[in-house]
Write a protein that holds these residues in place. Structure first.
Motif, PDB file in Angstrom:
ATOM      1  N   TYR A   1      -8.167   4.964 -11.071  1.00 28.07           N
ATOM      2  CA  TYR A   1      -8.464   3.600 -11.530  1.00 28.07           C
ATOM      3  C   TYR A   1      -8.638   2.638 -10.357  1.00 28.07           C
ATOM      4  O   TYR A   1      -8.532   1.426 -10.529  1.00 28.07           O
ATOM      5  N   LYS A   2      -8.909   3.163  -9.194  1.00 28.44           N
ATOM      6  CA  LYS A   2      -9.000   2.355  -7.968  1.00 28.44           C
ATOM      7  C   LYS A   2     -10.033   1.231  -8.064  1.00 28.44           C
ATOM      8  O   LYS A   2      -9.758   0.100  -7.688  1.00 28.44           O
ATOM      9  N   LYS A   3     -11.204   1.526  -8.582  1.00 29.93           N
ATOM     10  CA  LYS A   3     -12.295   0.556  -8.580  1.00 29.93           C
ATOM     11  C   LYS A   3     -11.938  -0.741  -9.320  1.00 29.93           C
ATOM     12  O   LYS A   3     -12.129  -1.832  -8.797  1.00 29.93           O
TER      13      LYS A   3
ATOM     14  N   LYS B   1      -1.405   2.290  -4.752  1.00 33.00           N
ATOM     15  CA  LYS B   1      -0.766   0.988  -4.543  1.00 33.00           C
ATOM     16  C   LYS B   1       0.500   0.956  -5.373  1.00 33.00           C
ATOM     17  O   LYS B   1       0.583   1.606  -6.406  1.00 33.00           O
TER      18      LYS B   1
ATOM     19  N   TRP C   1      -2.171   1.475 -14.233  1.00 31.13           N
ATOM     20  CA  TRP C   1      -0.838   1.449 -13.641  1.00 31.13           C
ATOM     21  C   TRP C   1       0.152   2.232 -14.496  1.00 31.13           C
ATOM     22  O   TRP C   1       0.106   2.173 -15.721  1.00 31.13           O
TER      23      TRP C   1
ATOM     24  N   GLU D   1      -8.789  -1.355 -10.608  1.00 30.85           N
ATOM     25  CA  GLU D   1      -7.346  -1.564 -10.490  1.00 30.85           C
ATOM     26  C   GLU D   1      -6.700  -1.829 -11.848  1.00 30.85           C
ATOM     27  O   GLU D   1      -5.878  -2.720 -12.009  1.00 30.85           O
ATOM     28  N   ASN D   2      -7.073  -1.024 -12.851  1.00 36.06           N
ATOM     29  CA  ASN D   2      -6.535  -1.233 -14.196  1.00 36.06           C
ATOM     30  C   ASN D   2      -5.855   0.015 -14.763  1.00 36.06           C
ATOM     31  O   ASN D   2      -5.870   0.251 -15.959  1.00 36.06           O
TER      32      ASN D   2
ATOM     33  N   LEU E   1      -0.399   2.318  -9.024  1.00 37.22           N
ATOM     34  CA  LEU E   1      -1.809   2.357  -9.413  1.00 37.22           C
ATOM     35  C   LEU E   1      -2.346   3.764  -9.179  1.00 37.22           C
ATOM     36  O   LEU E   1      -2.284   4.285  -8.063  1.00 37.22           O
TER      37      LEU E   1
ATOM     38  N   LYS F   1       0.848  -1.196   0.000  1.00 37.97           N
ATOM     39  CA  LYS F   1       0.000   0.000   0.000  1.00 37.97           C
ATOM     40  C   LYS F   1       0.875   1.234   0.000  1.00 37.97           C
ATOM     41  O   LYS F   1       1.835   1.322   0.750  1.00 37.97           O
TER      42      LYS F   1
END
Length: 81
Positions: free
Chosen positions: A64-66, A53, A71, A68-69, A60, A9
């Motif tokens: 794009y948290k929801k 992250k 980066w 996770e795509n 990340l 994290k």
């Protein structure tokens, strides 16, 4: 035996700016993942980005948290103090 997590994290949304004009946003942490967007930020138009992250030198983006795509390669960024 405790297993070390591959994903760490980030410190409550670490802030970074890009050091290049174009930076591909990828669907996963690594060059082999397809790109989903491009950050276009020429000198003088840099924006701060929140990294939530980190994994193997990739970060990340908070946007794009929801899924996770989203980066980015952290090698092409520097931290905002």
């Amino acid at each position: 035996m405790a297993r070390k997590k591959a994903v760490e994290k980030a410190k409550e949304g670490r802030r970074v700016v890009t050091t290049v004009d174009y930076l591909r946003v990828r669907s996963g942490a690594g060059m082999h993942h397809r790109h989903v967007a491009v950050l276009h930020e020429p000198e003088g138009e840099k924006k701060e980005h929140c990294i939530i992250k980190e994994k193997k030198g990739w970060g990340l983006l908070a946007e794009y948290k929801k899924l996770e795509n989203g980066w980015i390669d952290l090698e092409h960024t520097h931290a905002v103090e």
